[in-house]
Design a protein around this motif. Structure first.
Motif, PDB file in Angstrom:
ATOM      1  N   HIS A 193       0.709  -1.146   0.002  1.00  0.00           N
ATOM      2  CA  HIS A 193      -0.021   0.100   0.084  1.00  0.00           C
ATOM      3  C   HIS A 193       1.063   1.244  -0.091  1.00  0.00           C
ATOM      4  N   THR A 194       1.451   1.532  -1.057  1.00  0.00           N
ATOM      5  CA  THR A 194       2.589   2.624  -1.361  1.00  0.00           C
ATOM      6  C   THR A 194       1.823   3.845  -1.263  1.00  0.00           C
ATOM      7  N   SER A 195       2.314   4.874  -0.819  1.00  0.00           N
ATOM      8  CA  SER A 195       1.650   6.115  -0.682  1.00  0.00           C
ATOM      9  C   SER A 195       2.738   7.254  -0.954  1.00  0.00           C
ATOM     10  N   TYR A 196       2.508   7.918  -2.078  1.00  0.00           N
ATOM     11  CA  TYR A 196       3.001   9.182  -2.249  1.00  0.00           C
ATOM     12  C   TYR A 196       2.326  10.266  -2.377  1.00  0.00           C
ATOM     13  N   ASN A 197       3.070  11.395  -2.279  1.00  0.00           N
ATOM     14  CA  ASN A 197       2.154  12.970  -2.204  1.00  0.00           C
ATOM     15  C   ASN A 197       2.539  13.665  -3.861  1.00  0.00           C
ATOM     16  N   PHE A 198       1.867  12.981  -4.737  1.00  0.00           N
ATOM     17  CA  PHE A 198       1.981  13.459  -6.189  1.00  0.00           C
ATOM     18  C   PHE A 198       1.249  14.810  -6.061  1.00  0.00           C
ATOM     19  N   VAL A 199       1.916  15.916  -6.712  1.00  0.00           N
ATOM     20  CA  VAL A 199       1.272  17.249  -6.787  1.00  0.00           C
ATOM     21  C   VAL A 199       1.264  17.414  -8.384  1.00  0.00           C
ATOM     22  N   TYR A 200      -0.047  17.968  -8.781  1.00  0.00           N
ATOM     23  CA  TYR A 200       0.082  18.563 -10.322  1.00  0.00           C
ATOM     24  C   TYR A 200      -0.500  19.935  -9.918  1.00  0.00           C
ATOM     25  N   ASN A 201      -0.017  20.961 -10.547  1.00  0.00           N
ATOM     26  CA  ASN A 201      -0.617  22.293 -10.393  1.00  0.00           C
ATOM     27  C   ASN A 201      -0.796  22.598  -9.182  1.00  0.00           C
ATOM     28  N   ASP A 202       0.256  22.407  -8.202  1.00  0.00           N
ATOM     29  CA  ASP A 202      -0.044  22.666  -6.558  1.00  0.00           C
ATOM     30  C   ASP A 202      -1.233  22.034  -6.253  1.00  0.00           C
ATOM     31  N   ILE A 203      -1.630  21.014  -6.660  1.00  0.00           N
ATOM     32  CA  ILE A 203      -2.947  20.178  -6.414  1.00  0.00           C
ATOM     33  C   ILE A 203      -2.210  18.804  -6.076  1.00  0.00           C
ATOM     34  N   VAL A 204      -2.345  18.322  -4.470  1.00  0.00           N
ATOM     35  CA  VAL A 204      -2.200  17.050  -4.198  1.00  0.00           C
ATOM     36  C   VAL A 204      -3.275  16.072  -4.925  1.00  0.00           C
ATOM     37  N   LEU A 205      -2.491  15.067  -5.710  1.00  0.00           N
ATOM     38  CA  LEU A 205      -3.456  13.927  -5.873  1.00  0.00           C
ATOM     39  C   LEU A 205      -3.819  12.981  -5.076  1.00  0.00           C
ATOM     40  N   GLU A 206      -5.092  12.759  -5.255  1.00  0.00           N
ATOM     41  CA  GLU A 206      -5.758  11.585  -4.259  1.00  0.00           C
ATOM     42  C   GLU A 206      -5.373  10.444  -4.922  1.00  0.00           C
ATOM     43  N   ASN A 207      -4.761   9.597  -3.750  1.00  0.00           N
ATOM     44  CA  ASN A 207      -4.094   8.078  -4.081  1.00  0.00           C
ATOM     45  C   ASN A 207      -5.397   7.223  -3.501  1.00  0.00           C
ATOM     46  N   VAL A 208      -6.018   6.586  -4.603  1.00  0.00           N
ATOM     47  CA  VAL A 208      -7.013   5.539  -4.286  1.00  0.00           C
ATOM     48  C   VAL A 208      -6.613   4.240  -4.741  1.00  0.00           C
ATOM     49  N   ASN A 209      -7.459   3.073  -4.562  1.00  0.00           N
ATOM     50  CA  ASN A 209      -7.114   1.816  -4.481  1.00  0.00           C
ATOM     51  C   ASN A 209      -7.737   1.151  -5.752  1.00  0.00           C
ATOM     52  N   PHE A 210      -8.910   1.922  -6.177  1.00  0.00           N
ATOM     53  CA  PHE A 210      -9.550   1.402  -7.450  1.00  0.00           C
ATOM     54  C   PHE A 210     -10.101   2.845  -8.234  1.00  0.00           C
ATOM     55  N   PHE A 211     -10.310   2.740  -9.307  1.00  0.00           N
ATOM     56  CA  PHE A 211     -10.656   3.881 -10.133  1.00  0.00           C
ATOM     57  C   PHE A 211     -11.736   3.258 -11.542  1.00  0.00           C
ATOM     58  N   LYS A 212     -12.716   4.129 -11.591  1.00  0.00           N
ATOM     59  CA  LYS A 212     -13.528   3.630 -12.734  1.00  0.00           C
ATOM     60  C   LYS A 212     -13.099   4.601 -14.028  1.00  0.00           C
ATOM     61  N   TYR A 213     -12.846   3.798 -14.998  1.00  0.00           N
ATOM     62  CA  TYR A 213     -12.632   4.578 -16.400  1.00  0.00           C
ATOM     63  C   TYR A 213     -13.406   3.980 -17.396  1.00  0.00           C
ATOM     64  N   LEU A 214     -14.293   4.956 -17.961  1.00  0.00           N
ATOM     65  CA  LEU A 214     -15.156   4.569 -19.111  1.00  0.00           C
ATOM     66  C   LEU A 214     -16.044   3.535 -18.695  1.00  0.00           C
ATOM     67  N   GLY A 215     -16.378   3.535 -17.251  1.00  0.00           N
ATOM     68  CA  GLY A 215     -17.307   2.367 -16.999  1.00  0.00           C
ATOM     69  C   GLY A 215     -16.627   1.040 -16.730  1.00  0.00           C
ATOM     70  N   ILE A 216     -15.531   1.014 -16.556  1.00  0.00           N
ATOM     71  CA  ILE A 216     -14.574  -0.217 -16.217  1.00  0.00           C
ATOM     72  C   ILE A 216     -13.914   0.149 -14.980  1.00  0.00           C
ATOM     73  N   ASN A 217     -14.215  -0.752 -13.870  1.00  0.00           N
ATOM     74  CA  ASN A 217     -13.596  -0.785 -12.511  1.00  0.00           C
ATOM     75  C   ASN A 217     -12.148  -1.212 -12.617  1.00  0.00           C
ATOM     76  N   LEU A 218     -11.063  -0.410 -12.244  1.00  0.00           N
ATOM     77  CA  LEU A 218      -9.550  -0.775 -12.546  1.00  0.00           C
ATOM     78  C   LEU A 218      -9.127  -1.058 -11.074  1.00  0.00           C
TER      79      LEU A 218
END
Length: 383
Positions: free
Chosen positions: A36-61
């Motif tokens: 469960h690696t966790s890093y504080n990635f930042v893009y345009n001064d916004i901290v990106l939320e680290n998630v365990n799953f993501f829905k992309y075009l209706g498919i759960n990754l």
């Protein structure tokens, strides 16, 4: 740096096509197993939320890179569509063919959504939905043999259809220009596949290669850049191999010992469309698929030895199987004479049993189904 470069490329792409990215809701997922690696990635001064799953075009990754939970999610969504479809069946009188078409368009499309990328998976939950539909259409019990369900309806498991989808997508993918992003990514996977890097079986190119190897068409993989692929030929080869597997399964199944006598090809049975009265058709289906209460079947539930599953409705001291019930047992002599031709009533044999159960004559099919309905009814009433 690589991630930042990718995000910058994404932003340029979106600007080019007039798309907007909401950076306030940007998420990131790290694919890994058992950690469960966790890093504080930042893009345009916004901290990106680290998630365990993501829905992309209706498919759960999911972060572990596996597709098991993805196909479970698809099966859950499809179950709602199946429920609505059953409601339609209860309100309308539809032919078997129309029911198949509605399932493929309303439920199958959900089950196979995104199959281009996850289609190599076994997909047990997806097949459960498919078999639930087949049992509903045929009105047989849950324990009915799956190969019998496929054989009676002329259908094949959803995993076979997913292979078609994957290969069709693959034929389109390899035809793209080499500077296309999808083609570039595919070439990376292909390079790894040819060097034995399968990522634990998750390399998509390895899966395509394995499908072609399994059907004896590895030459297509080897020469993919120099030949025109005949998708229909590949599809037919997959179907032919499955049909051989299916036929071997019914031949070796003790439950389908009678079924294998007269069932020769994987195609929709004529009686499903020719016997129009449901109760008669259902009786014939249950008889064919051993979804009945004859001793040969009920003895399985009580662990009775096959040779001891005797008919209790006559004094012949023989096993109560489908052949005995249909052509031999004296208890149903009058019904047999009423609905079956004299040829089948005199000197019964396995040959006559096979011939009767294989008939495509509409009148004979209707008479056969009536005999089975009233015989089982008489058997139940007297039990």
């Amino acid at each position: 740096m690589a991630l930042q470069s990718m995000l910058n490329d994404l932003q340029v792409y979106c600007q080019t096509w007039g798309l907007k990215v909401n950076t306030n809701k940007t998420k990131i997922m790290i694919f890994e197993k058992g950690r469960h690696t966790s890093y504080n990635f930042v893009y345009n001064d916004i901290v990106l939320e680290n998630v365990n799953f993501f829905k992309y075009l209706g498919i759960n990754l999911f972060k572990n890179g596996h597709w098991n939970r993805t196909q479970k999610k698809l099966a859950q969504h499809a179950s709602f569509s199946l429920h609505n479809l059953f409601t339609v069946f209860n309100q309308l009188e539809l032919s078997i063919g129309d029911k198949f078409k509605l399932f493929d368009s309303m439920v199958g499309s959900v089950l196979n959504y995104g199959a281009e990328v996850y289609g190599y998976q076994e997909g047990k939950n997806i097949e459960t939905i498919h078999c639930k539909f087949l049992r509903k259409v045929l009105c047989v019990k849950k324990a009915t043999n799956l190969d019998g369900l496929y054989g009676e309806t002329g259908r094949h498991p959803m995993r076979i259809h997913r292979k078609f989808i994957m290969l069709k997508y693959w034929t389109k993918l390899i035809s793209l220009q080499n500077d296309c992003l999808l083609k570039r990514m595919y070439n990376v996977l292909k390079f790894d596949a040819e060097n034995g890097l399968s990522y634990g079986g998750n390399n998509w190119a390895c899966q395509i290669k394995q499908i072609l190897n399994d059907i004896g068409m590895s030459n297509i993989w080897i020469n993919q850049e120099h030949i025109t692929i005949n998708f229909q030929q590949v599809k037919n080869r997959i179907l032919d191999i499955y049909k051989q597997e299916w036929y071997s399964n019914i031949r070796n199944s003790s439950r389908l010992s009678s079924y294998s006598i007269y069932k020769r090809s994987l195609e929709t049975e004529d009686y499903l469309n020719k016997v129009n009265i449901n109760k008669f058709r259902i009786s014939l289906t249950k008889f064919r698929l051993s979804s009945h209460n004859l001793a040969i079947e009920t003895g399985r539930y009580e662990n009775v030895a096959r040779e001891n599953r005797l008919c209790t409705n006559c004094n012949l001291n023989v096993i109560e199987n489908e052949f005995h019930f249909l052509l031999v047992c004296p208890k149903y002599y009058s019904l047999r004479r009423k609905y079956l031709k004299p040829y089948y009533c005199r000197w019964p044999s396995i040959h006559k049993f096979e011939k009767l159960m294989s008939t495509t004559n509409t009148q004979m099919l209707n008479n056969l189904s009536k005999f089975l309905y009233f015989s089982f009814k008489e058997r139940t009433d007297n039990s």
